[in-house]
Enzyme design. Structure first.
Site, PDB file in Angstrom:
ATOM      1  CE1 TYR A 138      19.855  53.787   9.306  1.00 52.76           C
ATOM      2  CE2 TYR A 138      21.920  54.827   9.964  1.00 52.76           C
ATOM      3  CZ  TYR A 138      21.243  53.796   9.346  1.00 52.76           C
ATOM      4  OH  TYR A 138      21.947  52.763   8.769  1.00 52.76           O
ATOM      5  CB  SER A 194      24.624  52.036  11.510  1.00 53.96           C
ATOM      6  OG  SER A 194      25.342  53.121  10.939  1.00 53.96           O
TER       7      SER A 194
END
Ligand SMILES: NC(=O)c1ccc[n+]([C@@H]2O[C@H](COP(=O)([O-])OP(=O)(O)OC[C@H]3O[C@@H](n4cnc5c(N)ncnc54)[C@H](O)[C@@H]3O)[C@@H](O)[C@H]2O)c1
Length: 254
Positions: free
Chosen positions: A158, A145
């Site tokens: 995350y 990401s």
């Protein structure tokens, strides 16, 4: 058969939805046979149906990537059904919910680490073991990401798991390059999927903020990520390994 990955066999995790579903469909469109691996059996069956409706070949395997037996079995079933594994897209992942670092729930932290970091490592482990045994190399792409490079608020845990994934990719590319195994990461920015829709429900101002933050002025599509993944698994990307490729509309400034 024609296509970027014609005649290859691909395993895609998290393929019941979003980016993974688009990836399974792109692999099939470009000539690969696909294993759709996910915890969501209904969504997985729907992905298989969509692949077949488009003229491709796919099977569904129920797999929780945080469970070592499930991952071992997903690779084994793929090899049993299609004869080998050439390409993998280790894409399954989840968030811990929008929360500041000091407010992240411990159970959600543990599950995020178990799925995103440990699960991705397990996938790499069993895919690479098969590729080494077979001796013909392979290509693996991991979904990281853009948050692994940038500090966006409310995603600390995350982002940490995705930064860990980047390091697994760098290590794997170094350790297995001589075996003909290429390993790369895609780093999507905001992509319009269920995961992002859930964040918008939790944090209603997020959508406007993200659109303003992305130089191209919009969210990306799952297909834009999927096409890049298939390219990275194809012979056209034969000298690309260990890369961290942002797909974020210019959001990451390097
Ligand atoms: N959408 C975005 O903006 C965005 C941005 C950057 C990275 N990502 C990453 O892309 C990947 C796909 O996300 P998405 O946006 O398509 O989300 P999504 O929620 O639409 O899809 C995620 C899929 O992963 C599956 N999954 C969850 N936990 C699993 C597990 N333990 N084992 C197997 N499957 C599991 C879910 O069932 C679902 O089908 C994730 O790794 C996510 O972190 C998404």
């Amino acid at each position: 058969m024609s296509g970027l990955v014609a005649g290859k066999v691909a395993l895609v995790t998290g393929a019941a939805s979003g980016i993974g579903r688009a990836s399974a469909m792109a692999f099939a469109r470009e000539g690969a046979m696909v294993t759709v691996a996910d915890v969501d059996a209904d969504g997985g069956a729907e992905t298989v149906r969509l692949v077949e409706a488009a003229g491709g070949e796919a099977i569904f395997v129920r797999c929780d990537i945080a469970d070592e037996d499930d991952v071992r079995s997903a690779v084994a079933v793929t090899v049993e059904r299609f004869g080998r594994l050439d390409c993998a897209h280790n894409n399954a992942g989840l968030g811990h919910g929008q929360a500041k670092l000091a407010e992240i729930d411990r159970n959600r932290w543990d599950r995020t680490v178990a799925v995103n970091l440990t699960g991705t490592w397990l996938c790499l482990k069993y895919e690479i073991q098969h590729m080494l045994e077979r001796g013909e190399g392979g290509a693996i792409v991991v979904t990281s990401s853009a948050t692994s490079l940038l500090a966006f608020p409310l995603t600390a845990g995350y982002a940490a798991t995705k930064a860990g994934i980047n390091q697994l990719v760098r290590s794997a590319a170094k350790e297995y390059g001589r075996d003909g195994i290429r390993v790369n990461a895609v780093l999507p920015g905001p992509i319009s999927t269920e995961m992002v829709a859930r964040s918008f429900v939790e944090n209603p101002s997020l959508q406007k903020h993200l659109e303003e933050d992305v130089p191209l002025g919009r969210l990306g599509t799952p297909e834009e990520v999927a096409d890049t993944v298939v390219f990275l698994c194809s012979g056209n990307a034969g000298f690309i390994s260990g890369s961290m490729l942002t797909i974020d509309g210019g959001q990451t400034p390097w």
